[in-house]
Design an enzyme around this catalytic site. Structure first.
Site, PDB file in Angstrom:
ATOM      1  N   GLU A  90      32.711  75.355  -6.228  1.00  0.00           N
ATOM      2  CA  GLU A  90      32.115  74.165  -4.874  1.00  0.00           C
ATOM      3  C   GLU A  90      32.425  73.759  -3.684  1.00  0.00           C
ATOM      4  O   GLU A  90      32.742  72.767  -3.644  1.00  0.00           O
ATOM      5  CB  GLU A  90      32.008  72.474  -6.254  1.00  0.00           C
ATOM      6  CG  GLU A  90      31.868  72.784  -7.468  1.00  0.00           C
ATOM      7  CD  GLU A  90      31.973  72.308  -8.613  1.00  0.00           C
ATOM      8  OE1 GLU A  90      32.328  70.732  -8.186  1.00  0.00           O
ATOM      9  OE2 GLU A  90      31.110  72.604  -9.760  1.00  0.00           O
ATOM     10  N   GLU A 124      29.906  76.672 -15.412  1.00  0.00           N
ATOM     11  CA  GLU A 124      30.366  75.085 -16.002  1.00  0.00           C
ATOM     12  C   GLU A 124      29.451  74.218 -16.575  1.00  0.00           C
ATOM     13  O   GLU A 124      28.014  74.423 -15.580  1.00  0.00           O
ATOM     14  CB  GLU A 124      31.483  74.541 -14.862  1.00  0.00           C
ATOM     15  CG  GLU A 124      32.025  74.729 -14.405  1.00  0.00           C
ATOM     16  CD  GLU A 124      32.978  74.180 -13.019  1.00  0.00           C
ATOM     17  OE1 GLU A 124      32.149  72.472 -13.365  1.00  0.00           O
ATOM     18  OE2 GLU A 124      33.303  74.181 -12.425  1.00  0.00           O
TER      19      GLU A 124
END
Length: 519
Positions: A219, A332
């Protein structure tokens, strides 16, 4: 009335589960090596909060022993800084040894999963700057876990979760605060070196048969440094590939997969390197989005089956709309849907697990599993000429997280969900050869079965406005009791209006002066 409706839905849905997707006693035997024939789809959990601390995953780590501090640690940086390297190493060693143990892998295997995703800190092999308070020593425990995974036929995909200078400013980057990684050439070069070192250590330790996936950076938030990030990905790819020629190397989509649709496309002149065995990772969460948190259960299922499916299908295509070599997966996701993690939430009474909520969690989990395991033929689009184009082949998923410490976050706890029955098991005969849609329920069936009203399920935190009719503006056309209620309310309004009209007329007649004409 509502309770009866919930019970009826519960009976129908649970009956369907037994007939279609319930756990089977025909569990397949454990495989002796993770290098065996790969399964049809990746099904796994993240081992979050283990080698990279995140306060909300295990709050006691940041509380116990810090009672005298007015400001408690909030990330790995402050945890090690406040304690000092010696004390931090002692506490972390106990944590590394116990948060993930051999029983963890037994439970993962029993749930029918075949992968784990392991977040790693950039300090794991001792690359620690003199100004950084981090400590290492965790590689030993990672290597031990690789052995447990091999014994159970479980593959490991690692992910460099932190970077020098912080790549996103979140606690999961190692240090909460300003993200300075992308603006420092030294930090970027150091990260590339770390990637190469980790890849070499995996090869030297002989665990490259177990570690079959390698994420370059978790991320990264680089809104003003997009090209810097892409250059880093090219350098990182080369650093890892030098030691692990066959590992699947993956990158994140930055929550905007369409922006990277051309990247690492070997037919696009804009890509300076040729790649193979690569994948793009998406992270999907509803509980951080205030537009999604107040949805009804049915709307949440529709969001996944329609809009999130469209989102993951935005990559990866050639210019002629044919699929290319970049694979897709969701690294995720969770079944948490309406409550955003926070210390304030942890200090509130834990909401009860109602039967309606349990049913919805099962439906929500199934919907995501089905979409994240999408087959090419599950999506059909037509271009202007009428030519048919299908969707991307989704390789699978990793749930966040394998377990949680605080009961407020039970919806993030995969293994607890398996125990309670709102997370399905994949332990039946041939489940490893089938896609989720062939084991569980279709999106259409899940949408039809999902509760169209809030009661017993939706309770947003932080609080958000919920429409007073309890339906969130969703489709209630198939709910006859709601329609009957609306008809009853309308009829009552008409009756009351007529009665009020009669009362006014009667009042006028009784109060009229005789010499005047009443109107």
């Amino acid at each position: 009335m509502v309770r009866a409706r919930q019970c009826a839905q519960a009976t129908m849905f649970l009956t369907a589960l037994v007939g279609h997707g319930a756990a089977s006693a025909d569990a397949t035997s454990a495989t002796s090596s993770a290098a065996a024939t790969p399964p049809a789809k990746v099904r796994g959990v993240n081992l979050g909060g283990w080698l990279v601390l995140e306060r909300w995953i295990k709050p006691s780590m940041m509380k116990d022993g810090f009672e005298d501090l007015a400001v408690k640690p909030k990330d790995q940086w402050t945890f090690t800084k406040y304690l000092g390297k010696e004390e931090a190493k002692e506490r972390l060693t106990e944590h590394w040894d116990t948060w993930v143990d051999e029983d963890t892998f037994d439970q993962i295997k029993a749930a029918g999963l075949n992968h784990v995703r392991v977040p790693l800190g950039h300090w794991i092999l001792g690359d620690i700057d003199e100004k950084e308070p981090y400590v290492d020593g965790d590689w030993h425990y990672f290597k031990r876990a690789a052995g447990w995974a091999r014994e159970r036929g479980i593959q490991m995909w690692i992910d460099l979760h932190t970077a020098p200078g912080s790549q996103n400013g979140f606690d999961n980057s190692g240090r909460f605060g300003n993200a300075t990684w992308a603006t420092s050439p030294e930090n970027i070069d150091r990260t590339v070196t770390i990637l190469g070192s980790i890849a070499k250590q995996i090869k030297d330790d002989g665990i490259d048969d177990v570690v079959t996936g390698f994420g370059l950076l978790n991320e990264p938030n680089t809104p003003t440094s997009f090209w810097t990030l892409l250059d880093f990905y090219n350098l990182g790819y080369a650093a890892v590939r030098a030691h692990l020629p066959d590992v699947r190397i993956y990158i994140g989509d930055g929550f905007k997969p369409a922006d990277l649709n051309w990247f690492w496309d070997n037919t696009d002149a804009g890509n300076p390197i040729t790649t193979h065995t690569v994948a793009m990772d998406s992270h999907v969460y509803a509980c951080f989005n205030d537009d999604l948190r107040p949805m009804t259960p049915r709307q949440h299922i529709e969001q996944v089956c329609v809009h999130e499916r469209e989102h993951v299908n935005e990559c990866c295509w050639h210019k002629d709309t044919s699929l290319r070599n970049m694979e897709r997966f969701v690294g995720e996701w969770t079944v948490a849907y309406d409550q955003t993690p926070s210390e304030e939430l942890e200090n509130m009474p834990v909401r009860p697990m109602t039967e309606a909520r349990k049913i919805f969690l099962r439906q929500y989990a199934e919907a995501q599993m089905v979409v994240w395991e999408q087959d090419i033929m599950d999506v059909t689009n037509y271009d202007e000429s009428g030519e048919v184009h299908h969707g991307v082949d989704m390789k699978g998923w990793f749930f966040w997280n394998f377990k949680m410490e605080h009961p407020a976050y039970i919806e993030w706890d995969y293994l607890e969900g398996v125990k309670q029955g709102w997370i399905p098991k994949f332990d039946g005969k041939d489940h490893d050869k089938l896609a989720a849609v062939d084991i569980l329920h279709t999106c259409d069936a899940l949408i039809a079965a999902a509760q169209p009203f809030y009661e017993g399920v939706v309770d947003p935190y932080p609080p958000l406005y919920l429409p007073p009719d309890g339906y969130g503006g969703g489709d209630t056309s198939h709910d006859w009791k709601h329609q009957l209620t609306r008809f009853g309310i309308a009829a009552a309004v008409i009756v009351l209006g007529f009665a009020l009209f009669r009362a006014i007329k009667t009042y006028q007649v009784r109060t009229c002066v005789p010499v005047y004409q009443c109107t």
